[in-house]
Design an enzyme around this catalytic site. Structure first.
Site, mmCIF file in Angstrom:
data_model
loop_
_atom_site.group_PDB
_atom_site.id
_atom_site.type_symbol
_atom_site.label_atom_id
_atom_site.label_comp_id
_atom_site.label_asym_id
_atom_site.label_seq_id
_atom_site.Cartn_x
_atom_site.Cartn_y
_atom_site.Cartn_z
ATOM 1 N N ALA A 1 0.839 -1.200 0.000
ATOM 2 C CA ALA A 1 0.000 0.000 0.000
ATOM 3 C C ALA A 1 0.872 1.248 0.000
ATOM 4 O O ALA A 1 1.798 1.366 0.800
ATOM 5 C CB ALA A 1 -0.908 0.000 1.223
ATOM 6 N N HIS A 2 0.603 2.140 -0.946
ATOM 7 C CA HIS A 2 1.296 3.422 -0.996
ATOM 8 C C HIS A 2 0.476 4.393 -1.824
ATOM 9 O O HIS A 2 -0.424 3.989 -2.567
ATOM 10 C CB HIS A 2 2.714 3.282 -1.566
ATOM 11 C CG HIS A 2 2.756 2.822 -2.988
ATOM 12 N ND1 HIS A 2 2.598 1.510 -3.359
ATOM 13 C CD2 HIS A 2 2.925 3.524 -4.127
ATOM 14 C CE1 HIS A 2 2.685 1.410 -4.677
ATOM 15 N NE2 HIS A 2 2.874 2.631 -5.175
ATOM 16 N N PHE A 3 0.783 5.663 -1.678
ATOM 17 C CA PHE A 3 0.063 6.717 -2.379
ATOM 18 C C PHE A 3 1.051 7.536 -3.187
ATOM 19 O O PHE A 3 2.191 7.726 -2.786
ATOM 20 C CB PHE A 3 -0.657 7.639 -1.376
ATOM 21 C CG PHE A 3 -1.742 6.950 -0.622
ATOM 22 C CD1 PHE A 3 -1.463 6.198 0.502
ATOM 23 C CD2 PHE A 3 -3.055 7.045 -1.045
ATOM 24 C CE1 PHE A 3 -2.470 5.547 1.195
ATOM 25 C CE2 PHE A 3 -4.061 6.401 -0.361
ATOM 26 C CZ PHE A 3 -3.769 5.643 0.763
#
Length: 92
Positions: free
Chosen positions: A46-48
């Site tokens: 998970a990353h943005f």
């Protein structure tokens, strides 16, 4: 992503967006999160992505990433620089 981790990460995004705007001079940012290969995810954690935007003529694709050394110079604190170096950028 566990709910408590998601809450902490999402709580950091407005501050990170402001830092990206200040560092780049962009009037706006686009925040992206791809979940799954079919959505375009290539790194499977998970990353943005916080992408500076300069107007409607901007390409929807982000440009080259800023080298870590250059990014460090824009971070306001030792904590922020440490987060960048360790990959814990969500703690900014």
């Amino acid at each position: 992503m566990a709910p408590d981790v998601a809450a902490s990460t999402l709580a950091s995004l407005p501050r990170l967006a402001q830092l990206v705007k200040a560092a780049t001079g962009a009037p706006a940012v686009k925040v992206l999160q791809n979940s799954g290969a079919e959505a375009g995810q290539e790194v499977f954690h998970a990353h943005f992505h916080v992408v500076p935007r300069f107007g409607k003529g901007d390409s929807s694709e982000p440009g080259p990433m800023l080298p870590a050394e250059a990014a460090e110079a824009t971070l306001p604190s030792e904590e922020g620089r440490g987060a960048l170096a360790s990959g814990r950028c969500s703690t900014l």
